[in-house]
Design a protein around this motif. Structure first.
Motif, PDB file in Angstrom:
ATOM      1  N   LEU A  98       0.307  -1.219   0.111  1.00 49.43           N
ATOM      2  CA  LEU A  98      -0.100  -0.228  -0.089  1.00 49.43           C
ATOM      3  C   LEU A  98       0.583   1.270  -0.293  1.00 49.43           C
ATOM      4  N   ILE A  99       1.825   1.030   0.312  1.00 45.10           N
ATOM      5  CA  ILE A  99       3.051   2.506   0.674  1.00 45.10           C
ATOM      6  C   ILE A  99       3.536   2.904  -0.859  1.00 45.10           C
ATOM      7  N   GLN A 100       3.592   1.974  -1.750  1.00 42.32           N
ATOM      8  CA  GLN A 100       3.543   1.912  -3.080  1.00 42.32           C
ATOM      9  C   GLN A 100       2.877   2.110  -3.655  1.00 42.32           C
ATOM     10  N   TYR A 101       1.758   2.623  -3.057  1.00 41.56           N
ATOM     11  CA  TYR A 101       0.802   3.500  -4.052  1.00 41.56           C
ATOM     12  C   TYR A 101       0.085   4.339  -3.400  1.00 41.56           C
ATOM     13  N   ILE A 103       0.046   5.050  -0.182  1.00 42.73           N
ATOM     14  CA  ILE A 103      -1.708   5.141   1.063  1.00 42.73           C
ATOM     15  C   ILE A 103      -0.778   4.684   2.324  1.00 42.73           C
ATOM     16  N   SER A 104      -0.499   5.630   2.738  1.00 46.81           N
ATOM     17  CA  SER A 104       0.993   5.145   4.030  1.00 46.81           C
ATOM     18  C   SER A 104      -0.043   5.612   5.716  1.00 46.81           C
ATOM     19  N   ASP A 105      -1.202   6.270   5.720  1.00 45.32           N
ATOM     20  CA  ASP A 105      -2.102   6.322   6.964  1.00 45.32           C
ATOM     21  C   ASP A 105      -3.122   5.157   7.180  1.00 45.32           C
ATOM     22  N   PHE A 106      -2.936   4.226   8.293  1.00 42.19           N
ATOM     23  CA  PHE A 106      -3.225   3.705   8.630  1.00 42.19           C
ATOM     24  C   PHE A 106      -4.286   3.533   9.706  1.00 42.19           C
ATOM     25  N   SER A 107      -4.413   4.062  10.138  1.00 41.88           N
ATOM     26  CA  SER A 107      -5.418   5.206  11.158  1.00 41.88           C
ATOM     27  C   SER A 107      -6.692   4.418  11.009  1.00 41.88           C
ATOM     28  N   GLN A 108      -7.190   4.488   9.889  1.00 49.20           N
ATOM     29  CA  GLN A 108      -8.581   4.733   9.325  1.00 49.20           C
ATOM     30  C   GLN A 108      -8.789   3.081   9.293  1.00 49.20           C
ATOM     31  N   LEU A 109     -10.264   2.854   8.923  1.00 43.05           N
ATOM     32  CA  LEU A 109     -11.151   1.168   8.372  1.00 43.05           C
ATOM     33  C   LEU A 109     -10.997   1.642   7.423  1.00 43.05           C
ATOM     34  N   MET A 110     -10.220   3.513   6.551  1.00 41.80           N
ATOM     35  CA  MET A 110     -10.809   3.103   5.204  1.00 41.80           C
ATOM     36  C   MET A 110      -9.503   4.009   4.486  1.00 41.80           C
ATOM     37  N   PRO A 111      -8.650   3.825   3.352  1.00 39.92           N
ATOM     38  CA  PRO A 111      -7.595   4.743   3.860  1.00 39.92           C
ATOM     39  C   PRO A 111      -7.492   6.578   3.175  1.00 39.92           C
ATOM     40  N   THR A 112      -7.302   7.435   3.626  1.00 38.87           N
ATOM     41  CA  THR A 112      -7.975   8.472   3.889  1.00 38.87           C
ATOM     42  C   THR A 112      -7.139   8.661   2.538  1.00 38.87           C
ATOM     43  N   GLN A 113      -6.465   8.636   2.057  1.00 37.87           N
ATOM     44  CA  GLN A 113      -5.533   8.487   0.974  1.00 37.87           C
ATOM     45  C   GLN A 113      -6.492   8.725  -0.823  1.00 37.87           C
ATOM     46  N   PHE A 174     -10.284  -9.858  -7.414  1.00 39.09           N
ATOM     47  CA  PHE A 174      -9.054 -10.314  -7.183  1.00 39.09           C
ATOM     48  C   PHE A 174      -8.364  -9.321  -8.605  1.00 39.09           C
ATOM     49  N   VAL A 175      -9.109  -8.675  -9.715  1.00 39.74           N
ATOM     50  CA  VAL A 175      -8.837  -7.924 -10.593  1.00 39.74           C
ATOM     51  C   VAL A 175      -8.480  -6.636 -10.764  1.00 39.74           C
ATOM     52  N   THR A 176      -9.466  -6.592  -9.641  1.00 41.10           N
ATOM     53  CA  THR A 176      -9.801  -5.106  -9.382  1.00 41.10           C
ATOM     54  C   THR A 176      -8.515  -4.669  -8.262  1.00 41.10           C
ATOM     55  N   SER A 177      -8.114  -5.601  -7.265  1.00 46.11           N
ATOM     56  CA  SER A 177      -7.199  -4.886  -5.903  1.00 46.11           C
ATOM     57  C   SER A 177      -5.511  -4.926  -6.403  1.00 46.11           C
ATOM     58  N   ASN A 178      -5.643  -5.902  -7.879  1.00 47.75           N
ATOM     59  CA  ASN A 178      -4.494  -6.585  -7.401  1.00 47.75           C
ATOM     60  C   ASN A 178      -3.748  -6.422  -8.976  1.00 47.75           C
ATOM     61  N   ILE A 179      -4.849  -5.334  -9.926  1.00 49.27           N
ATOM     62  CA  ILE A 179      -4.727  -4.860 -11.705  1.00 49.27           C
ATOM     63  C   ILE A 179      -5.061  -3.326 -11.159  1.00 49.27           C
ATOM     64  N   LEU A 180      -6.162  -3.307 -11.163  1.00 52.94           N
ATOM     65  CA  LEU A 180      -6.995  -2.093 -12.033  1.00 52.94           C
ATOM     66  C   LEU A 180      -6.066  -1.001 -10.921  1.00 52.94           C
ATOM     67  N   ILE A 181      -6.839  -0.941  -9.311  1.00 52.50           N
ATOM     68  CA  ILE A 181      -5.997   0.276  -8.128  1.00 52.50           C
ATOM     69  C   ILE A 181      -5.174  -0.032  -8.925  1.00 52.50           C
ATOM     70  N   PRO A 182      -3.718  -0.818  -8.218  1.00 55.81           N
ATOM     71  CA  PRO A 182      -2.601  -0.278  -8.596  1.00 55.81           C
ATOM     72  C   PRO A 182      -2.460   0.548  -9.715  1.00 55.81           C
ATOM     73  N   ILE A 183      -2.887   0.405 -10.877  1.00 59.74           N
ATOM     74  CA  ILE A 183      -2.501   1.742 -11.956  1.00 59.74           C
ATOM     75  C   ILE A 183      -3.032   2.973 -11.717  1.00 59.74           C
ATOM     76  N   LEU A 184      -4.610   2.859 -11.389  1.00 58.91           N
ATOM     77  CA  LEU A 184      -5.346   3.917 -11.091  1.00 58.91           C
ATOM     78  C   LEU A 184      -4.925   4.725 -10.083  1.00 58.91           C
ATOM     79  N   LEU A 185      -4.170   4.144  -9.319  1.00 55.67           N
ATOM     80  CA  LEU A 185      -3.177   5.034  -7.778  1.00 55.67           C
ATOM     81  C   LEU A 185      -2.523   5.481  -8.584  1.00 55.67           C
ATOM     82  N   LYS A 186      -1.611   4.969  -9.116  1.00 53.06           N
ATOM     83  CA  LYS A 186      -0.174   5.759  -9.683  1.00 53.06           C
ATOM     84  C   LYS A 186      -0.831   6.956 -10.705  1.00 53.06           C
TER      85      LYS A 186
END
Length: 188
Positions: A98-101, A103-113, A174-186
């Motif tokens: 997640l830090i690579q993407y 996302i560094s704030d792990f204090s909330q249930l959902m990433p605030t970034q 699986f496709v969304t979390s491992n392929i699409l979200i990393p691409i979109l976050l970058k």
């Protein structure tokens, strides 16, 4: 007692409790578990009766709307009064990924970034809130039900369409979390 409720519980406890809802609903009136149908019930209440899809006796399904309100109230009570004050526990590999993407704030249930009011009117918000919400709504309508309806009720009653839908939900996740979200976050 409150301290016991505030502590993290094993995931199997929630799984068993959710699984028990199916036979309870069947016993108390042959009701079917599902959330996506509640939007249809709301539309049937509010939209004029000249649209055939909304022309049915929605009063027989009013329990479903109370069920959805109960979910929201339960979530509100849990986050406001029963939340665990400790940081959410994630595996170190997950944190590193997640830090690579970004996302560094792990204090909330959902990433605030990603999920914050400040992001709502940004390109990132458009993708994750608007398009994501559209795909969830379209997908549940296209599949003839949502994940709770198919994966909990449909699988419990051995429905082949629910097995197929659940497999598609899992593949999509699986496709969304491992392929699409990393691409979109970058990109955004």
């Amino acid at each position: 007692m409150i301290e016991l409720i505030k502590q993290p519980w094993h995931w199997a406890v929630a799984g068993i409790l959710i699984g028990l809802i199916v036979p309870i609903l069947a016993l108390i009136g042959n009701k079917k578990l599902g959330i996506s149908s509640s939007m249809r019930h709301l539309c049937a209440i509010c939209i004029p009766k000249d649209i055939p899809f909304f022309n049915y006796d929605w009063k027989k399904e009013i329990w479903n709307l109370f069920f959805v309100v109960g979910i929201f109230l339960g979530g509100f009570i849990a986050t406001q009064f029963l939340s665990n004050p400790n940081e959410i526990q994630l595996a170190q590999n997950t944190k590193d990924t997640l830090i690579q993407y970004g996302i560094s704030d792990f204090s909330q249930l959902m990433p605030t970034q990603i999920f914050s009011v400040a992001n709502l009117f940004t390109l990132r918000g458009l993708f994750f809130f608007v398009l994501g919400g559209f795909f969830v709504g379209f997908g549940s309508r296209y599949a003839g039900g949502c994940t709770s309806g198919h994966s909990i009720l449909g699988m419990a009653t051995f429905q082949l369409p629910s097995l197929i839908a659940t497999c598609c939900f899992m593949i999509g996740g699986f496709v969304t979390s491992n392929i699409l979200i990393p691409i979109l976050l970058k990109l955004i």
